[in-house]
Design a protein around this motif. Structure first.
Motif, PDB file in Angstrom:
ATOM      1  N   LEU A 192       3.740   0.094  -8.207  1.00 53.59           N
ATOM      2  CA  LEU A 192       4.148   0.378  -6.924  1.00 53.59           C
ATOM      3  C   LEU A 192       3.134   1.810  -6.714  1.00 53.59           C
ATOM      4  O   LEU A 192       2.317   2.324  -5.361  1.00 53.59           O
ATOM      5  CB  LEU A 192       5.273   0.996  -6.568  1.00 53.59           C
ATOM      6  CG  LEU A 192       6.794   0.094  -6.181  1.00 53.59           C
ATOM      7  CD1 LEU A 192       7.644   0.743  -5.550  1.00 53.59           C
ATOM      8  CD2 LEU A 192       6.091  -1.013  -4.447  1.00 53.59           C
ATOM      9  N   ARG A 193       2.295   1.864  -7.455  1.00 50.92           N
ATOM     10  CA  ARG A 193       1.837   3.733  -7.391  1.00 50.92           C
ATOM     11  C   ARG A 193       0.049   3.358  -7.074  1.00 50.92           C
ATOM     12  O   ARG A 193      -0.009   3.982  -5.312  1.00 50.92           O
ATOM     13  CB  ARG A 193       1.365   4.474  -8.763  1.00 50.92           C
ATOM     14  CG  ARG A 193       0.335   5.802  -8.724  1.00 50.92           C
ATOM     15  CD  ARG A 193      -0.248   6.178  -9.448  1.00 50.92           C
ATOM     16  NE  ARG A 193      -0.052   7.271  -9.060  1.00 50.92           N
ATOM     17  CZ  ARG A 193      -0.927   7.897 -10.915  1.00 50.92           C
ATOM     18  NH1 ARG A 193      -1.434   7.482 -12.130  1.00 50.92           N
ATOM     19  NH2 ARG A 193      -1.530   9.263 -10.235  1.00 50.92           N
ATOM     20  N   PRO A 194      -0.254   2.555  -7.259  1.00 55.66           N
ATOM     21  CA  PRO A 194      -1.920   2.037  -6.605  1.00 55.66           C
ATOM     22  C   PRO A 194      -1.141   2.011  -5.159  1.00 55.66           C
ATOM     23  O   PRO A 194      -1.828   1.863  -4.016  1.00 55.66           O
ATOM     24  CB  PRO A 194      -2.783   1.075  -7.163  1.00 55.66           C
ATOM     25  CG  PRO A 194      -1.242   0.047  -7.611  1.00 55.66           C
ATOM     26  CD  PRO A 194      -0.300   1.453  -8.266  1.00 55.66           C
ATOM     27  N   LEU A 195      -0.110   0.829  -4.905  1.00 52.13           N
ATOM     28  CA  LEU A 195       0.021   0.689  -3.772  1.00 52.13           C
ATOM     29  C   LEU A 195       0.876   1.821  -2.399  1.00 52.13           C
ATOM     30  O   LEU A 195       0.000   1.825  -1.286  1.00 52.13           O
ATOM     31  CB  LEU A 195       1.170  -0.728  -2.848  1.00 52.13           C
ATOM     32  CG  LEU A 195       0.927  -1.724  -3.735  1.00 52.13           C
ATOM     33  CD1 LEU A 195       2.074  -2.885  -4.112  1.00 52.13           C
ATOM     34  CD2 LEU A 195      -0.383  -2.280  -3.767  1.00 52.13           C
ATOM     35  N   CYS A 196       1.143   2.591  -3.136  1.00 49.33           N
ATOM     36  CA  CYS A 196       1.091   3.731  -1.967  1.00 49.33           C
ATOM     37  C   CYS A 196       0.407   4.755  -2.377  1.00 49.33           C
ATOM     38  O   CYS A 196      -0.109   5.427  -0.835  1.00 49.33           O
ATOM     39  CB  CYS A 196       2.398   4.679  -2.984  1.00 49.33           C
ATOM     40  SG  CYS A 196       4.088   4.547  -2.981  1.00 49.33           S
ATOM     41  N   GLN A 197      -0.448   4.714  -3.357  1.00 45.44           N
ATOM     42  CA  GLN A 197      -2.169   5.522  -2.752  1.00 45.44           C
ATOM     43  C   GLN A 197      -3.149   5.038  -1.434  1.00 45.44           C
ATOM     44  O   GLN A 197      -3.437   5.459  -0.493  1.00 45.44           O
ATOM     45  CB  GLN A 197      -2.722   5.169  -3.939  1.00 45.44           C
ATOM     46  CG  GLN A 197      -1.784   6.037  -4.981  1.00 45.44           C
ATOM     47  CD  GLN A 197      -2.830   6.311  -6.309  1.00 45.44           C
ATOM     48  OE1 GLN A 197      -3.670   5.607  -6.523  1.00 45.44           O
ATOM     49  NE2 GLN A 197      -2.704   7.403  -6.904  1.00 45.44           N
ATOM     50  N   ALA A 198      -3.088   3.877  -1.894  1.00 43.67           N
ATOM     51  CA  ALA A 198      -4.161   3.323  -0.533  1.00 43.67           C
ATOM     52  C   ALA A 198      -3.175   3.618   0.617  1.00 43.67           C
ATOM     53  O   ALA A 198      -4.722   3.314   1.580  1.00 43.67           O
ATOM     54  CB  ALA A 198      -3.731   1.552  -0.713  1.00 43.67           C
TER      55      ALA A 198
END
Length: 461
Positions: A192-198
C-alpha cells in the motif's frame, strides 16, 4: 484556478485575525498567511469567517451504513458489547463495492460538515468467509478510491487483529474478516505504501487493541513498521470500556494505558483512541509521552462508553483531537459540542474547553482539535500557517444563526446554536474548492449509491 484568497476574518494558530491574505503553491501548500493585509484587486474574497479544516482522527467507514439501526432494546442491559454483536453481523456480509459506495458518501458528508481529512481505521480485510481476496489489498483499495473521488485527505491505518481477548484468546466467528498474521500485515503495508504516496495519502498502522494483539505480535508489528517508515502514525483503541480495563487487570495486573506505556515506545506518533478510563497516573504519563488522545464524543455517548476526563488531560498538557468513529453523527462541530457538554454535565461547570489564551470555547477547541488531529494524521494539516496544506472552511456569514456577529461569535453559533453543518458554506482541499454553497458536486450521485448499498445489505439473508 486562483492560488490566493482574501478573508475578512480567519482563525490562525494565534487566534482570530482580520484581513488575512492566504496564498498557496501548485502543490496546495500555504506559502503566505498575512494578517492586516490590503485587499488585492485580483484576488477573490470570502465574506464569512475562514477556519482551518478539521482532521477526523478516527473512522470506521463501513459502519456508517448501519447508523440508527442499533437503537432498540436487544438485551436486558444493552452496552457496547451488544452493539458489537450487531456490528459483526453487518460486517460479515458487506462487499468491496458496497464498502466503496458507503465510504464515498461518508467522505462527502465529512467534507460538507467541515472535516477535510480522515484517519481510516481499516480492519475489514478479507472476504465474507475469512479468506483473502485474490488481491489482498482489495478493501483498502476501495477506501483509497473513495477518498480520491470525494477529494478528502486520507491517513490509511490497516488494522492488526489477531485475538478475541487478552492472553491471545482465539478469534470468534464474527471476527473472521479482520484476522491477519503479522507478516501478512507487513506485506500489505509494503504493497500500500507506494499507492498511498501516489495519492498524497499517509499510511500508518493500527494495532486494534491490547485485547486483539498479543504482546509479541505488537512488538513485531511495530518493528516491521519502523523498517518501512519510522515516522508512520500508530493508532490503537484503548481503555474504551470498563470491562476492557477489568480484563486487562486480570490478565496483566495493570490497566491498559499503563501496560502500553510500559511495553511500547509510545510517543508523538501515537493516537490513543478513546482512552476513556485512565487513572491519574495514566493521564499524567500518557500526556507526557506526546501521544494524542483520540476523542470520539458522539460515538462514545452512543455506545455508553463513559466520559473522558478532559480537565485532567489538559492539566497534564495532553494533546487531543476528535473523530466520528462509528458515524452515528458526521459533524465536526457536533463532536466539539458533545465534548464540551459532556464535561459540563460531569463537572457542573460551563465553558470548560476555553483557556487563558482563547476565552471563546469554540475557537479554543477548534484550534486544539486541528493541531491534535494533524499530529495523529501524520499530515501537514495543522492549520492556517505557511507550510501546511491549504485546507480550510468558510462559514456562511448570512446564515440566520450567524448573521451580524463577530467572527468568533459566528464560530460559537456554528458549534452551539445552528444546525451545525447548515452553516458550512465552502470547503477547500489543497487550495481547491470541493464544497460550494454547502454542497459537494457528487452529493446526489454518491447518496443514491449509498442508499442502494445499504438497501442491498438490509435485504441480504
Amino acid at each position: 484556478m486562483s492560488q490566493a484568497l482574501f478573508a475578512n476574518d480567519a482563525l490562525l494558530p494565534t487566534g482570530w485575525h482580520r484581513n488575512v491574505l492566504l496564498g498557496w503553491d501548485e502543490a496546495g501548500r500555504l506559502t503566505q498567511v498575512q494578517p492586516d493585509a490590503a485587499m488585492p484587486r485580483d484576488v477573490p474574497a470570502v465574506e464569512g469567517p475562514v477556519m482551518p479544516g478539521m482532521p477526523n482522527l478516527h473512522s470506521h467507514a463501513f459502519q456508517r451504513a448501519f447508523g440508527g439501526l442499533t437503537e432498540f432494546r436487544g438485551a436486558a442491559q444493552d452496552s457496547f458489547w451488544s452493539w458489537r454483536t450487531l456490528m459483526y453481523r453487518f460486517a460479515a456480509q458487506i462487499s468491496p463495492a458496497q464498502v466503496e459506495a458507503i465510504a464515498t458518501w461518508l467522505y462527502i458528508e465529512m467534507l460538507e460538515a467541515g472535516y477535510t481529512s480522515v484517519c481510516e481505521f481499516h480492519y475489514l480485510h478479507h472476504d465474507s468467509d475469512g479468506r483473502p481476496y485474490a488481491d489482498d489489498a482489495e478493501l483498502a483499495l476501495a477506501l483509497l478510491r473513495a477518498a480520491e473521488r470525494a477529494g478528502i485527505g486520507l491517513t490509511l491505518l490497516p488494522v492488526l487483529y489477531q485475538a478475541s481477548g487478552f492472553g491471545g484468546l482465539p478469534p470468534n466467528e464474527g471476527q473472521r474478516r479482520f484476522i491477519r498474521a503479522t507478516d501478512s500485515m507487513l506485506r500489505l503495508l509494503e504493497r500500500l505504501r507506494p499507492l498511498c504516496q501516489a495519492q498524497g495519502a499517509r499510511l500508518g498502522l493500527a494495532p486494534h487493541s491490547l485485547r486483539a494483539v498479543p504482546p509479541e505480535s505488537l512488538r513485531e508489528a511495530l518493528a516491521g513498521l519502523d523498517a518501512i517508515d519510522a515516522t508512520a502514525p500508530v493508532h490503537i483503541h484503548i481503555a474504551e470500556q470498563i470491562a476492557e480495563v477489568d480484563a486487562c487487570l486480570a490478565w496483566s495486573g495493570q490497566r491498559p494505558v499503563a501496560w502500553l506505556l510500559d511495553h511500547a515506545e509510545v510517543d508523538a506518533r501515537w493516537c490513543l483512541v478513546h482512552a476513556t478510563h485512565m487513572d491519574a497516573d495514566e493521564y499524567r504519563r500518557a500526556a507526557a509521552s506526546g501521544a494524542v488522545a483520540g476523542l470520539c464524543p458522539t460515538t462514545e455517548a452512543n455506545l455508553g462508553d463513559g466520559i473522558f476526563d478532559f480537565g485532567a488531560w489538559r492539566a497534564a498538557g495532553g494533546r487531543w483531537g476528535v473523530g466520528s468513529d462509528s458515524h452515528a453523527c458526521v459533524n465536526a462541530a457536533e463532536e466539539l459540542m458533545m465534548l464540551e457538554y459532556s464535561q459540563r454535565l460531569a463537572t457542573r461547570q460551563r465553558n470548560v474547553g476555553a483557556d487563558a489564551a482563547e476565552p471563546s470555547v469554540a475557537s479554543a477547541m477548534t484550534l486544539a482539535a486541528v493541531q491534535g488531529g494533524a499530529q495523529a494524521s501524520g499530515r501537514a494539516v495543522a492549520g492556517l500557517s505557511a507550510g501546511q496544506q491549504a485546507d480550510f472552511v468558510a462559514l456562511d456569514a448570512r446564515h440566520p444563526s450567524l448573521a451580524g456577529l463577530s467572527a468568533a461569535d459566528m464560530l460559537s453559533a456554528h458549534v452551539f446554536a445552528s444546525h451545525r453543518t447548515s452553516a458550512v458554506d465552502t470547503v477547500w482541499i489543497a487550495g481547491r474548492p470541493c464544497v460550494a454553497a454547502g454542497r459537494h458536486p457528487l452529493r446526489s450521485e454518491a447518496a443514491a449509491a449509498f442508499v442502494a448499498a445499504r438497501s442491498q445489505l438490509l435485504t441480504t439473508p
